[in-house]
Design a protein around this motif. Structure first.
Motif, PDB file in Angstrom:
ATOM      1  N   GLY A   1       1.756   8.471   2.545  1.00 46.50           N
ATOM      2  CA  GLY A   1       1.641   9.366   3.697  1.00 46.50           C
ATOM      3  C   GLY A   1       0.740   8.838   4.799  1.00 46.50           C
ATOM      4  N   ALA A   2       0.207   7.619   4.645  1.00 44.88           N
ATOM      5  CA  ALA A   2      -0.717   7.076   5.650  1.00 44.88           C
ATOM      6  C   ALA A   2       0.016   6.805   6.961  1.00 44.88           C
ATOM      7  N   THR A   3      -0.691   6.934   8.069  1.00 48.03           N
ATOM      8  CA  THR A   3      -0.067   6.588   9.351  1.00 48.03           C
ATOM      9  C   THR A   3      -0.041   5.067   9.469  1.00 48.03           C
ATOM     10  N   PRO A   4       0.996   4.512  10.112  1.00 50.90           N
ATOM     11  CA  PRO A   4       1.041   3.051  10.288  1.00 50.90           C
ATOM     12  C   PRO A   4      -0.203   2.547  11.010  1.00 50.90           C
ATOM     13  N   GLY A   5      -0.721   3.341  11.945  1.00 49.27           N
ATOM     14  CA  GLY A   5      -1.929   2.940  12.680  1.00 49.27           C
ATOM     15  C   GLY A   5      -3.114   2.758  11.757  1.00 49.27           C
ATOM     16  N   ASP A   6      -3.284   3.680  10.810  1.00 55.10           N
ATOM     17  CA  ASP A   6      -4.406   3.561   9.863  1.00 55.10           C
ATOM     18  C   ASP A   6      -4.263   2.308   9.003  1.00 55.10           C
TER      19      ASP A   6
ATOM     20  N   VAL B   1       0.817  -1.206   0.000  1.00 53.71           N
ATOM     21  CA  VAL B   1       0.000   0.000   0.000  1.00 53.71           C
ATOM     22  C   VAL B   1       0.859   1.268   0.000  1.00 53.71           C
ATOM     23  N   MET B   2       1.933   1.262   0.779  1.00 50.63           N
ATOM     24  CA  MET B   2       2.691   2.501   0.974  1.00 50.63           C
ATOM     25  C   MET B   2       3.904   2.626   0.075  1.00 50.63           C
TER      26      MET B   2
END
Lengths: 300, 157
Positions: free
Chosen positions: A136-141, A114-115
């Motif tokens: 740019g997504a947070t690992p938590g998301d 995804v990232m």
């Protein structure tokens, strides 16, 4: 005289090694891996991420009507075709099926895909998959999303191959494209927490720029004309600039929750799939989206 | 010999008639496109009355809502295939966003138009009752509009 073949051979070998080094698939940093592993994943939060990121917009089966039951969009069987100037991409099956889909993946493999746009076997994905935005997504998301993913149905429909001309059909070369696209970025995130949330939703999750920003000859988004509208990559007409001229925050929120424009026309085309998904978000998230969009110039 | 003459005459007649017939067909399509667009504008106008109330932009007025819903009901009864002649798609004609897919899936298109009629019927029964009923009926109605727009209408030029 006899030295020339040797020099030539060495040059070719050096070029090969250079290409190999420049196109190496990236891996997640140890810090990132740790953040993923230590996050207490929440599938309910992951559902919001799922709709915000628009996964079903490309990976659900083709031909799902605007008013179809929402469950139809949870079967990520793939099969939608995207005819572009570079060739035809076919969205793959990313359902939880262990053979046809990605049911056998680990969280780390999912996050890398995804990232970073890299498959578990180390192959580059084509940027029709908007991993440059998702980076740019947070690992938590991402961890929450993967937790939600486990609740999605398995679908055995086999993925179909993309239809691309040579040399675009050689994935290794995408490593070079990724390097060339590194400088492309949306306008910087603002300080205000609501507008910053809108920035995150628009630029990272919903990847609006992938259609609403024009591209250069290499297929890179044009940072100087962000959301300025673009030719429709898969057919006639134009993808409009956003926000549309004269639209208020209320107009944008109403559109994203119901599909009604201020003139009470109703959304269509690929944007219909976007609206269905944005309508699943909490109202304050759509308000944040509007707040960020309204900071953009919104014209060609 | 006679056969040959007749064929020649037919061919000649066709050759003469074609340039005359083509613009006329195009004109007829143009008129149909204009008429169906007018019909859809009337949909949007009445939908606007209902939608503005549903979104809280305008105060709920049972009488005005009922009137708009009645108009919408009557307007959607009218499905005239003559407004959708073959060849009036956006690949063959100007001034339309109707995709050729309509004519490739005419049965599905007609069925989806039927969903619009059903939605308008439900709205007619709900609009004059109260705001909550109107809001409830609007979702299905908008959904029916979108169900055709997603597959059968090209993006704006």
């Amino acid at each position: 005289m006899r030295r020339w073949p040797v020099v030539l051979g060495l040059a070719v070998a050096a070029a090969g090694v250079g290409f190999w080094l420049l196109t190496r698939p990236a891996t997640l940093s140890p810090a990132h891996q740790q953040a993923l592993a230590t996050h207490a994943a929440d599938p309910a939060r992951g559902e919001t991420v799922f709709w915000a990121a628009g996964c079903a917009g490309c990976h659900a089966a083709p031909g799902i009507a605007f008013n179809a039951p929402l469950e139809e969009r949870l079967a990520l069987s793939g099969g939608r075709r995207f005819e572009t100037g570079f060739g035809t991409f076919v969205a793959p099956n990313i359902s939880t099926d262990t053979d046809a889909g990605i049911g056998g993946w680990t969280l780390e493999e999912f996050a890398r895909a995804v990232m970073l746009g890299v498959s578990p076997t180390g192959a580059h994905y084509y940027p029709a998959f908007p991993y440059r935005a998702y980076a740019g997504a947070t690992p938590g998301d991402v961890a929450d999303l993967w937790a939600f993913w486990q609740r999605l149905p398995a679908d055995a429909t086999p993925s179909r191959a993309h239809d691309l001309p040579a040399p675009l059909n050689l994935r290794r070369g995408l490593g070079l494209w990724k390097r060339l696209a590194q400088g492309v970025a949306p306008p910087a995130a603002p300080d205000d927490p609501v507008v910053a949330r809108g920035h995150y939703l628009v630029e990272t999750m919903a990847h609006c720029a992938e259609c609403h920003t024009p591209r250069d000859a290499l297929g890179r988004l044009d940072s100087t004309r962000w959301m300025a509208g673009a030719p429709n990559p898969s057919g006639e007409g134009r993808i409009p600039a956003i926000p549309p001229q004269g639209w208020s925050a209320e107009d944008i929120e109403a559109y994203l929750s119901s599909g009604f424009t201020p003139e009470f026309d109703v959304v269509g085309g690929s944007m219909a799939d976007v609206v269905v998904q944005m309508a699943q978000l909490p109202a304050e998230d759509r308000a944040a989206v509007a707040a960020w969009l309204l900071t953009l110039p919104g014209r060609d | 010999m006679f056969e040959f003459k007749r064929m020649t005459a037919t061919a000649l007649a066709l050759a003469l008639a074609l340039p005359l017939a083509l613009p006329q067909a195009a004109l007829a399509d143009e008129a149909a496109i204009g008429a169906r667009k007018a019909q859809f504008q009337l949909f949007a106008f009445n939908l606007g009355v209902l939608g503005s109330m549903a979104q809280g932009r305008v105060e709920y007025d049972a009488e005005a809502a009922q009137r708009a819903a009645d108009h919408l009901f009557n307007l959607t009864r009218f499905y005239n295939p003559a407004l959708w002649p073959e060849g009036s798609d956006n690949a063959s004609a100007e001034n339309t966003r109707a995709l050729p897919a309509i004519w490739e899936n005419l049965e599905d298109f007609t069925q989806r138009y039927g969903a619009l009629q059903t939605g308008a019927e439900a709205m007619q029964a709900a609009a004059g009752t109260d705001l909550a009923s109107l809001q409830g009926a609007l979702g299905a109605l908008g959904g029916a509009c979108g169900a055709c727009h997603d597959n059968y209408r090209a993006p704006a030029p």
